[in-house]
Scaffold this motif. Structure first.
Motif, PDB file in Angstrom:
ATOM      1  N   TRP A 139      11.037  -6.792 -12.920  1.00  0.00           N
ATOM      2  CA  TRP A 139      11.809  -7.955 -13.331  1.00  0.00           C
ATOM      3  C   TRP A 139      11.068  -9.249 -13.012  1.00  0.00           C
ATOM      4  N   THR A 140      10.847 -10.059 -14.028  1.00  0.00           N
ATOM      5  CA  THR A 140      10.100 -11.321 -13.961  1.00  0.00           C
ATOM      6  C   THR A 140       8.767 -11.188 -13.212  1.00  0.00           C
ATOM      7  N   GLY A 141       8.195  -9.986 -13.247  1.00  0.00           N
ATOM      8  CA  GLY A 141       6.867  -9.779 -12.685  1.00  0.00           C
ATOM      9  C   GLY A 141       6.760 -10.028 -11.202  1.00  0.00           C
ATOM     10  N   GLU A 142       7.849  -9.763 -10.460  1.00  0.00           N
ATOM     11  CA  GLU A 142       7.852 -10.087  -9.029  1.00  0.00           C
ATOM     12  C   GLU A 142       6.969  -9.161  -8.200  1.00  0.00           C
ATOM     13  N   VAL A 143       6.674  -7.964  -8.689  1.00  0.00           N
ATOM     14  CA  VAL A 143       5.769  -7.054  -7.977  1.00  0.00           C
ATOM     15  C   VAL A 143       4.367  -7.248  -8.542  1.00  0.00           C
ATOM     16  N   THR A 144       3.414  -7.558  -7.676  1.00  0.00           N
ATOM     17  CA  THR A 144       2.045  -7.838  -8.117  1.00  0.00           C
ATOM     18  C   THR A 144       1.011  -6.912  -7.491  1.00  0.00           C
ATOM     19  N   ASP A 145       1.428  -6.003  -6.631  1.00  0.00           N
ATOM     20  CA  ASP A 145       0.483  -5.139  -5.914  1.00  0.00           C
ATOM     21  C   ASP A 145      -0.025  -4.010  -6.805  1.00  0.00           C
ATOM     22  N   ASN A 146      -1.330  -3.780  -6.760  1.00  0.00           N
ATOM     23  CA  ASN A 146      -1.922  -2.697  -7.527  1.00  0.00           C
ATOM     24  C   ASN A 146      -1.381  -1.337  -7.098  1.00  0.00           C
ATOM     25  N   ALA A 147      -1.053  -1.198  -5.816  1.00  0.00           N
ATOM     26  CA  ALA A 147      -0.556   0.087  -5.313  1.00  0.00           C
ATOM     27  C   ALA A 147       0.721   0.508  -6.027  1.00  0.00           C
ATOM     28  N   PHE A 148       1.578  -0.440  -6.346  1.00  0.00           N
ATOM     29  CA  PHE A 148       2.804  -0.117  -7.081  1.00  0.00           C
ATOM     30  C   PHE A 148       2.468   0.603  -8.381  1.00  0.00           C
ATOM     31  N   TYR A 149       1.512   0.079  -9.116  1.00  0.00           N
ATOM     32  CA  TYR A 149       1.152   0.663 -10.408  1.00  0.00           C
ATOM     33  C   TYR A 149       0.431   2.007 -10.232  1.00  0.00           C
ATOM     34  N   GLU A 150      -0.364   2.123  -9.190  1.00  0.00           N
ATOM     35  CA  GLU A 150      -1.063   3.388  -8.963  1.00  0.00           C
ATOM     36  C   GLU A 150      -0.075   4.525  -8.716  1.00  0.00           C
ATOM     37  N   LEU A 163      -4.278  -5.464 -14.621  1.00  0.00           N
ATOM     38  CA  LEU A 163      -3.295  -4.386 -14.730  1.00  0.00           C
ATOM     39  C   LEU A 163      -3.334  -3.624 -16.045  1.00  0.00           C
ATOM     40  N   ARG A 164      -4.065  -4.093 -17.043  1.00  0.00           N
ATOM     41  CA  ARG A 164      -4.015  -3.480 -18.372  1.00  0.00           C
ATOM     42  C   ARG A 164      -4.427  -2.023 -18.376  1.00  0.00           C
ATOM     43  N   ASN A 165      -5.167  -1.600 -17.363  1.00  0.00           N
ATOM     44  CA  ASN A 165      -5.724  -0.256 -17.363  1.00  0.00           C
ATOM     45  C   ASN A 165      -4.824   0.796 -16.742  1.00  0.00           C
ATOM     46  N   HIS A 166      -3.586   0.468 -16.470  1.00  0.00           N
ATOM     47  CA  HIS A 166      -2.661   1.436 -15.884  1.00  0.00           C
ATOM     48  C   HIS A 166      -1.903   2.172 -16.987  1.00  0.00           C
ATOM     49  N   PRO A 167      -1.979   3.494 -17.020  1.00  0.00           N
ATOM     50  CA  PRO A 167      -1.249   4.235 -18.051  1.00  0.00           C
ATOM     51  C   PRO A 167       0.254   4.114 -17.938  1.00  0.00           C
ATOM     52  N   SER A 168       0.748   3.717 -16.771  1.00  0.00           N
ATOM     53  CA  SER A 168       2.199   3.617 -16.594  1.00  0.00           C
ATOM     54  C   SER A 168       2.797   2.427 -17.337  1.00  0.00           C
ATOM     55  N   ILE A 169       2.038   1.360 -17.539  1.00  0.00           N
ATOM     56  CA  ILE A 169       2.598   0.178 -18.207  1.00  0.00           C
ATOM     57  C   ILE A 169       2.735   0.461 -19.690  1.00  0.00           C
ATOM     58  N   VAL A 170       3.961   0.359 -20.202  1.00  0.00           N
ATOM     59  CA  VAL A 170       4.193   0.616 -21.629  1.00  0.00           C
ATOM     60  C   VAL A 170       4.779  -0.600 -22.339  1.00  0.00           C
ATOM     61  N   ILE A 171       5.316  -1.562 -21.606  1.00  0.00           N
ATOM     62  CA  ILE A 171       5.942  -2.744 -22.211  1.00  0.00           C
ATOM     63  C   ILE A 171       5.530  -3.982 -21.438  1.00  0.00           C
ATOM     64  N   TRP A 172       5.063  -5.002 -22.168  1.00  0.00           N
ATOM     65  CA  TRP A 172       5.004  -6.357 -21.655  1.00  0.00           C
ATOM     66  C   TRP A 172       6.231  -7.092 -22.187  1.00  0.00           C
ATOM     67  N   CYS A 173       6.878  -7.893 -21.354  1.00  0.00           N
ATOM     68  CA  CYS A 173       8.063  -8.642 -21.781  1.00  0.00           C
ATOM     69  C   CYS A 173       7.888 -10.115 -21.429  1.00  0.00           C
ATOM     70  N   GLY A 174       8.174 -10.989 -22.401  1.00  0.00           N
ATOM     71  CA  GLY A 174       7.913 -12.406 -22.226  1.00  0.00           C
ATOM     72  C   GLY A 174       8.795 -13.082 -21.199  1.00  0.00           C
ATOM     73  N   ASP A 195       0.811  -1.211   0.000  1.00  0.00           N
ATOM     74  CA  ASP A 195       0.000   0.000   0.000  1.00  0.00           C
ATOM     75  C   ASP A 195       0.851   1.272   0.000  1.00  0.00           C
ATOM     76  N   LYS A 196       0.734   2.091   1.049  1.00  0.00           N
ATOM     77  CA  LYS A 196       1.422   3.384   1.086  1.00  0.00           C
ATOM     78  C   LYS A 196       2.940   3.244   1.214  1.00  0.00           C
ATOM     79  N   ASP A 197       3.424   2.028   1.512  1.00  0.00           N
ATOM     80  CA  ASP A 197       4.876   1.818   1.531  1.00  0.00           C
ATOM     81  C   ASP A 197       5.496   2.130   0.175  1.00  0.00           C
ATOM     82  N   TYR A 198       4.723   1.980  -0.884  1.00  0.00           N
ATOM     83  CA  TYR A 198       5.255   2.232  -2.217  1.00  0.00           C
ATOM     84  C   TYR A 198       5.456   3.720  -2.506  1.00  0.00           C
TER      85      TYR A 198
END
Length: 617
Positions: free
Chosen positions: A373-384, A422-433, A352-355
């Motif tokens: 990196w390798t999708g290790e962060v999964t919290d919505n707060a990070f993206y917000e 997560l698709r609705n976050h404007p910050s995400i610009v790259i998906w990486c396999g 949450d607010k720790d981010y």
């Protein structure tokens, strides 16, 4: 130039009745002889259970309860009996039934559990989850009593006696570095637990979920909005109405044609396209404001859903720089600057607010991207917070460069969930396999196809997709020698003379000379300040490190990944780091002296990295 555009929304809000206010307790399944139905019944005796942390992990709950010594300090984490945590655990909680109005429904929502879960309410099985991104959404209205109990049996990754394999990539989707990496120790329990939010929410007979708003932008002067959402009718009768969206500023109202939802069904509803003239744009940090619109979605008898969104256009080419990819936001070329996040915290205790201060610090440093990196962060707060502070996200899926996966179906299910969440976050610009390789070592194999098919269906190619984090798909592993230079490689990870970053940033992985351009990894050993050092190292090690001291796999320096062994931080070449400090700034007479001089080398090296790249852009 390949142009893609999107308008993304975030922070879906609803009527959260409980959420994190639920009080959880946990216990090993092996120590709990009762049946599942009894555990998930109000009044069950859990007095000797350990207080749980949700969202969080089993191991961290025991740490917070004082059952384990501080795992950050000395070699405490290496002394933990991992078998105590690498096994199934029960979570349970109780709650009083809310007073519902006519036709209202109560929903129990799990946003992520690592890695397997079986969920019960009031003695009844609700369902099961697999993979750390999968959601569980249950209408529990008809099961409510005056006092209610939830029981969740979770099992960690690798809880499969028939498969003795590494965590990465076989157990993906999960937090693949939890079994140890060259910068962190193995975490007891492999970060298993209820690792995302749990909420009880109240709705009307119809619910609105998985909203999806994007934009098609021929240029930055206009955006054609595409808005869709899923409607679910949980009532025993058909319900008719229109899905409506109100966008502000502008007070723009968009309505669907009349819709009839049959009892117990759901439908994906798309609104008519809407032209938005001269939209306010979302920009990366340093290039403009992070403007956010508001969208309110409503339907007859449904709880209104409000969310914010940002409008921006993403594109790229590989011609402007004669090879490496250049990223454009709103048709403006971006000098991408930032860092990799291996994890928010190796025990997943950042929430949450720790981010907020962590992301804001990136903004303050004039960075504009974080690679997840390798999708290790999964919290919505990070993206917000990335949305708020203009920090673009390069977002990996949960794969390293080699190795297959145990279940393609599980992996595919979680790819879809990640995209929807997560698709609705404007910050995400790259998906990486995958990290430093293609998914499953085959850019056209089953794992790659699972990712690209899901992206096309659930994200409509609204972001860039890179199959591999450091090169093109046809380059040999760990080499950019091939038909394309989309990316300029990865590494080096040890400090070098500043001039190297200006003249030839190649490394031992056969990267070609003069390989500037978009690069996902470049780094150096970075010694902490003395105040931080004393918090995790015993007093007998409060001395300046020497080349001899770090040339061991078994001492305290190795325990904290300052070691010549590659699996314990050797890629950062700590001997060179120590020697360069002593040669450039004079021999270190104490720990305090070494830490102070280390900050000077850190600054000199980091500045050269970014300035050298800027010089060739």
């Amino acid at each position: 130039m390949k142009s893609i555009a999107l308008l993304l929304l975030f922070h879906v809000t609803g009527t959260i009745l409980y959420g994190q206010q639920l009080t959880w307790k946990i216990s090993p399944q092996a120590d709990t002889k009762a049946h599942a139905a009894d555990i998930a019944t109000a009044g069950f005796n859990d007095n000797d259970w350990v207080p749980g942390i949700v969202p969080g992990t089993v191991f961290y709950a025991y740490v917070k309860a004082g059952k384990e010594s501080d795992p950050d300090y000395a070699e405490n984490i290496y002394k933990v009996d991992k078998a105590k945590y690498n096994r199934p655990f029960w979570y349970r909680t109780e709650f009083a039934a809310p007073r519902l109005k006519n036709n209202q429904r109560l929903w129990l929502k799990f946003n992520g559990i690592n890695k397997y879960a079986t969920i019960y309410l009031n003695g009844k099985l609700l369902g099961s989850l697999h993979g750390h991104m999968q959601r569980g959404i249950y209408d529990v209205t008809d099961l409510l009593k005056s006092k209610n109990a939830i029981g969740v049996l979770i099992a960690p990754p690798k809880w499969d006696p028939d498969h003795d394999h590494p965590l990465a990539n076989w157990e993906s989707p999960t937090y693949i570095c939890s079994g140890s990496w060259d910068w962190m120790p193995a975490v007891p329990g492999l970060n298993s637990g209820i690792t995302d939010t749990v909420a009880l929410t109240v709705s009307g007979p119809v619910t609105i979920s998985d909203p999806w708003v994007r934009a098609v932008m021929p240029d930055t002067n206009s955006a054609t909005l595409h808005i869709a959402a899923q409607l679910t009718n949980s009532s025993p009768v058909a319900i008719s109405g229109k899905l409506k969206a109100v966008i502000t500023p502008g007070n723009i109202t968009i309505s669907s044609t009349p819709v009839t939802l049959a009892p117990g069904t759901h439908q994906e509803i798309s609104l008519p396209q809407q032209l938005l003239q001269h939209p306010h744009l979302w920009w990366p940090n340093g290039y403009g404001d992070q403007f956010l619109y508001s969208c309110k979605l409503s339907f007859e008898t449904a709880t209104t859903v409000t969310q914010n969104f940002g409008v921006r256009k993403v594109s790229s080419d590989t011609t402007a720089l004669n090879g490496p990819m250049r990223l454009y936001i709103n048709n403006v070329p971006i000098l991408v600057k930032g860092g990799n996040w291996g994890m928010s915290d190796y025990m997943l205790k950042v929430r949450d607010k720790d981010y907020e201060p962590r992301i804001r610090m990136h903004q303050d440093m004039h960075f504009n991207m974080i690679r997840n990196w390798t999708g290790e962060v999964t919290d919505n707060a990070f993206y917000e917070y990335c949305d708020k502070y203009g920090i673009m996200v390069w977002d990996d899926f949960w794969l390293n460069n080699i190795g297959g996966i145990d279940s393609l179906q599980m992996f595919s299910d979680n790819v879809v969930e990640k995209l929807k969440k997560l698709r609705n976050h404007p910050s995400i610009v790259i998906w990486c396999g995958a990290n430093e390789g293609t998914p499953g070592s085959n850019a056209h194999g089953d794992i790659s196809n699972a990712i690209t098919t899901a992206i096309k269906q659930y994200d409509a190619d609204d972001k860039l997709y890179l199959p591999r984090s450091n090169a093109s798909v046809d380059n040999p592993n760990f080499s950019i020698h091939g038909s394309s230079k989309v990316l300029s490689g990865s590494g080096i990870w040890a400090n070098v003379a500043p001039k190297v970053y200006f003249t030839d940033p190649h490394n031992g992985y056969l990267f070609s000379n003069n390989s500037w351009g978009m690069r996902s990894e470049l780094g150096t050993a970075t010694f902490v300040n003395v105040e931080s050092f004393k918090k995790f190292m015993p007093k007998e090690f409060w001395v300046a490190p020497t080349p001899e001291a770090v040339n061991s796999k078994d001492n305290m320096w190795a325990r904290h990944f300052f070691c010549t062994d590659f699996g314990l931080g050797g890629g950062a070449d700590p001997v060179k780091y120590i020697n360069d400090i002593n040669q450039q700034y004079g021999p270190s007479l104490s720990l305090e002296d070494f830490c102070k001089k280390a900050q000077l080398l850190n600054l000199e090296t980091m500045k050269a990295m970014f300035e050298g790249w800027n010089d060739h852009m």
